[in-house]
Each structure stands twice: as C-alpha cells, then as structure tokens.
Design an enzyme around this catalytic site. Structure first.
Site, PDB file in Angstrom:
ATOM      1  N   TYR A  59      33.562  42.348  43.594  1.00 12.05           N
ATOM      2  CA  TYR A  59      33.451  42.582  42.144  1.00 12.05           C
ATOM      3  C   TYR A  59      34.137  43.875  41.717  1.00 12.05           C
ATOM      4  O   TYR A  59      34.602  43.977  40.573  1.00 12.05           O
ATOM      5  CB  TYR A  59      31.979  42.553  41.714  1.00 12.05           C
ATOM      6  CG  TYR A  59      31.429  41.157  41.730  1.00 12.05           C
ATOM      7  CD1 TYR A  59      31.681  40.268  40.682  1.00 12.05           C
ATOM      8  CD2 TYR A  59      30.708  40.689  42.819  1.00 12.05           C
ATOM      9  CE1 TYR A  59      31.201  38.968  40.713  1.00 12.05           C
ATOM     10  CE2 TYR A  59      30.232  39.385  42.859  1.00 12.05           C
ATOM     11  CZ  TYR A  59      30.485  38.533  41.807  1.00 12.05           C
ATOM     12  OH  TYR A  59      30.019  37.233  41.844  1.00 12.05           O
ATOM     13  N   ARG A  96      37.529  42.649  41.008  1.00 11.50           N
ATOM     14  CA  ARG A  96      37.550  41.902  39.743  1.00 11.50           C
ATOM     15  C   ARG A  96      37.485  42.871  38.550  1.00 11.50           C
ATOM     16  O   ARG A  96      38.137  42.666  37.534  1.00 11.50           O
ATOM     17  CB  ARG A  96      36.363  40.944  39.660  1.00 11.50           C
ATOM     18  CG  ARG A  96      36.171  40.000  40.811  1.00 11.50           C
ATOM     19  CD  ARG A  96      37.166  38.844  40.844  1.00 11.50           C
ATOM     20  NE  ARG A  96      38.499  39.238  41.270  1.00 11.50           N
ATOM     21  CZ  ARG A  96      38.804  39.589  42.539  1.00 11.50           C
ATOM     22  NH1 ARG A  96      37.887  39.627  43.468  1.00 11.50           N
ATOM     23  NH2 ARG A  96      40.047  39.914  42.852  1.00 11.50           N
ATOM     24  N   ASN A 117      32.563  33.335  30.357  1.00 10.99           N
ATOM     25  CA  ASN A 117      33.358  34.386  30.988  1.00 10.99           C
ATOM     26  C   ASN A 117      32.563  35.673  31.142  1.00 10.99           C
ATOM     27  O   ASN A 117      31.735  36.016  30.300  1.00 10.99           O
ATOM     28  CB  ASN A 117      34.623  34.647  30.172  1.00 10.99           C
ATOM     29  CG  ASN A 117      35.504  33.414  30.084  1.00 10.99           C
ATOM     30  OD1 ASN A 117      35.446  32.540  30.952  1.00 10.99           O
ATOM     31  ND2 ASN A 117      36.306  33.332  29.042  1.00 10.99           N
ATOM     32  N   ILE A 118      32.867  36.413  32.205  1.00 14.49           N
ATOM     33  CA  ILE A 118      32.171  37.668  32.465  1.00 14.49           C
ATOM     34  C   ILE A 118      33.013  38.871  32.047  1.00 14.49           C
ATOM     35  O   ILE A 118      32.612  40.013  32.248  1.00 14.49           O
ATOM     36  CB  ILE A 118      31.762  37.780  33.951  1.00 14.49           C
ATOM     37  CG1 ILE A 118      32.987  37.701  34.870  1.00 14.49           C
ATOM     38  CG2 ILE A 118      30.747  36.693  34.305  1.00 14.49           C
ATOM     39  CD1 ILE A 118      32.665  37.916  36.356  1.00 14.49           C
ATOM     40  N   ASP A 119      34.180  38.637  31.455  1.00 19.53           N
ATOM     41  CA  ASP A 119      35.030  39.732  30.989  1.00 19.53           C
ATOM     42  C   ASP A 119      34.628  40.158  29.579  1.00 19.53           C
ATOM     43  O   ASP A 119      33.796  39.528  28.931  1.00 19.53           O
ATOM     44  CB  ASP A 119      36.503  39.326  31.038  1.00 19.53           C
ATOM     45  CG  ASP A 119      36.791  38.100  30.169  1.00 19.53           C
ATOM     46  OD1 ASP A 119      36.668  38.218  28.932  1.00 19.53           O
ATOM     47  OD2 ASP A 119      37.150  37.034  30.712  1.00 19.53           O
ATOM     48  N   HIS A 139      26.955  33.952  31.659  1.00 20.83           N
ATOM     49  CA  HIS A 139      26.994  34.199  33.097  1.00 20.83           C
ATOM     50  C   HIS A 139      27.038  35.682  33.448  1.00 20.83           C
ATOM     51  O   HIS A 139      27.344  36.039  34.584  1.00 20.83           O
ATOM     52  CB  HIS A 139      28.190  33.463  33.718  1.00 20.83           C
ATOM     53  CG  HIS A 139      28.082  31.984  33.601  1.00 20.83           C
ATOM     54  ND1 HIS A 139      29.170  31.130  33.648  1.00 20.83           N
ATOM     55  CD2 HIS A 139      26.994  31.174  33.399  1.00 20.83           C
ATOM     56  CE1 HIS A 139      28.765  29.879  33.497  1.00 20.83           C
ATOM     57  NE2 HIS A 139      27.451  29.893  33.342  1.00 20.83           N
ATOM     58  N   THR A 184      37.636  25.731  28.260  1.00 26.44           N
ATOM     59  CA  THR A 184      36.672  25.172  29.213  1.00 26.44           C
ATOM     60  C   THR A 184      36.751  23.657  29.199  1.00 26.44           C
ATOM     61  O   THR A 184      36.871  23.040  28.144  1.00 26.44           O
ATOM     62  CB  THR A 184      35.227  25.620  28.888  1.00 26.44           C
ATOM     63  OG1 THR A 184      34.318  24.908  29.746  1.00 26.44           O
ATOM     64  CG2 THR A 184      34.857  25.355  27.434  1.00 26.44           C
ATOM     65  N   SER A 185      36.708  23.069  30.371  1.00 26.38           N
ATOM     66  CA  SER A 185      36.741  21.611  30.493  1.00 26.38           C
ATOM     67  C   SER A 185      35.358  21.006  30.324  1.00 26.38           C
ATOM     68  O   SER A 185      35.189  19.789  30.417  1.00 26.38           O
ATOM     69  CB  SER A 185      37.313  21.212  31.863  1.00 26.38           C
ATOM     70  OG  SER A 185      36.494  21.734  32.905  1.00 26.38           O
ATOM     71  N   ALA A 191      44.861  27.522  25.129  1.00 23.75           N
ATOM     72  CA  ALA A 191      44.093  28.364  24.208  1.00 23.75           C
ATOM     73  C   ALA A 191      45.009  29.225  23.348  1.00 23.75           C
ATOM     74  O   ALA A 191      44.829  29.329  22.130  1.00 23.75           O
ATOM     75  CB  ALA A 191      43.133  29.250  25.005  1.00 23.75           C
TER      76      ALA A 191
END
Length: 231
Positions: free
Chosen positions: A53, A56, A87-89, A104, A174-175, A218
C-alpha cells in the site's frame, strides 16, 4: 431540481494512470489479492501488505484527476450530486467533488488495528509510508484504511439510502460485477433515469427502465453526458 447519484469504479481512475484492482490473471500488481487485501494476508505478512500500500500511495500522489473526474465536479455545480465510489483514491475530491462516499476505504487514510472503547477505530490522514511500529495513540499498530476481502462494507447502508434518492443514476468506470456495490443499481427508484458509460457494456436497455447506454470510456463519455444533462 433533480438529484444525481454517480456510481464509479476502477475504470474512471485507470485513465489517470491508476492500476485497476485486478488484472485478467487475478493478480493485483503481481500479487495474489488475498496476500495483500485480506485480514489473513495482513496477519501472515504485515510488512508485505504495508509495503504494497505504500507503493499504491506513492503512485496515487504522482497522478492527477482526468476529464471524467473534472466533468463530475462541474456537474455538481449544476445539480445536487453524490458520488459513491469503489475507488480508494482521492481523485474525485482533487477534481472538486465534495460529496463522495468511499465504499472500499481510502488510500490516504490509516486506522488502528483494534477498535477504541467507543467501538470505532481511530482513523488518521496519512500521506507517507506506513511501517511496522507506527501506532495509534492507544498503542495499536496502524493499518491501511481499506475494506479487505472478508470484511464488512460499513458505508453500504448509507450508499443504499443515497441511491434510493436518485432521480438520475450515472454508472461510470465500473462493469458492476463486484458485490455488494454492483447491487446498488437495484435500489434505484423505478422512475430514475439511468446512464451507463462503458466501452463494452454488459447490460442492455432490456435490463432496466429508462436506461441509456453510452459506449465510451469514462474520459470520453462523461463530458458528453454532462453536455446532454445541461441542455
């Protein structure tokens, strides 16, 4: 005025240079996701997880929001708008969006590994490397503020409530294959207009009422939708 709710996923951040969560072979940056995204993985090899992480986090701080993020921030100036992201950003926030729910977790935050006496973990903003020995004020090791596999999604009920209020539901990046987030579309009211932006859509107009599919990435599709909604 119509309320807009936006569901976003890895695809919107991928166009800024953020690696998607899982490659086709099931690995995340060369790691089995259970090694770096599960409580068992953290217990087994906490240093590996923290180092993962940290990389990341460095990657995130080196990229910028793209046109899709900026288009959503612009749309918020015209409509009441909430974003529910997998997303975690923090690219939505950096683009200017002010009402973002991170299902998340958040990469630029850390939390204590044990809950406090009031029943909640201590959560801290964090932009540097997180190492073994970094502890909260109660002496407990800090961990990434990420919802790992096998853990509850604490903001999911809030996300349901927000989705139920939507007059317009936008799905981008997102799918809709990762649960429980993928089930949020089912909580939209029958009258809600739904816009699905995806270059290879896996749903069709037959699946939902009032569904409009925009078969674009997007970055290309979101500005077009903003223009359409502002007419």
């Amino acid at each position: 005025m119509k309320k807009i709710v936006v569901l976003t996923g890895a695809g919107i951040s991928a166009e800024s240079g953020i690696q998607t969560f899982r490659d086709a072979d099931g690995l995340w940056e060369g790691h089995d996701v259970m090694e770096v995204a599960s409580p068992i993985g953290f217990e087994k090899n906490p240093k590996l997880v923290l180092d993962f992480y940290n990389q990341r986090r460095k990657q995130l701080l080196a990229v910028q929001p793209n046109r899709a993020h900026i288009a959503l921030a612009e749309l918020e100036k015209q409509f009441p708008l909430a974003i529910i992201t997998q997303n975690i950003d923090d690219l939505h926030e950096r683009a200017g969006s002010t009402n973002v729910v991170h299902l998340h977790g958040e990469l630029l935050k850390v939390r204590s590994t044990k809950i406090s006496r009031i029943g909640a973990p201590i959560i801290l903003d964090w932009r540097k490397d997180l190492k073994l020995g970094d502890k909260c004020i109660n002496g407990h090791q800090l961990r990434p503020h990420i919802v790992w596999f096998g853990e509850a999604v604490p903001l999911f009920d809030k996300a349901i409530e927000i989705t139920q209020e939507a007059d317009i539901l936008i799905i981008v990046g997102t799918s809709m294959q990762v649960y429980p987030a993928a089930s949020l579309i089912n909580y939209a009211k029958p009258s809600a207009e739904i816009y699905f932006i995806d270059p290879k859509p896996n749903i069709s107009q037959r699946d939902f009422n009032n569904l409009t599919i925009i078969p674009e990435t997007a970055v290309n599709g979101m500005p077009k939708l903003v223009e359409l909604l502002n007419k």
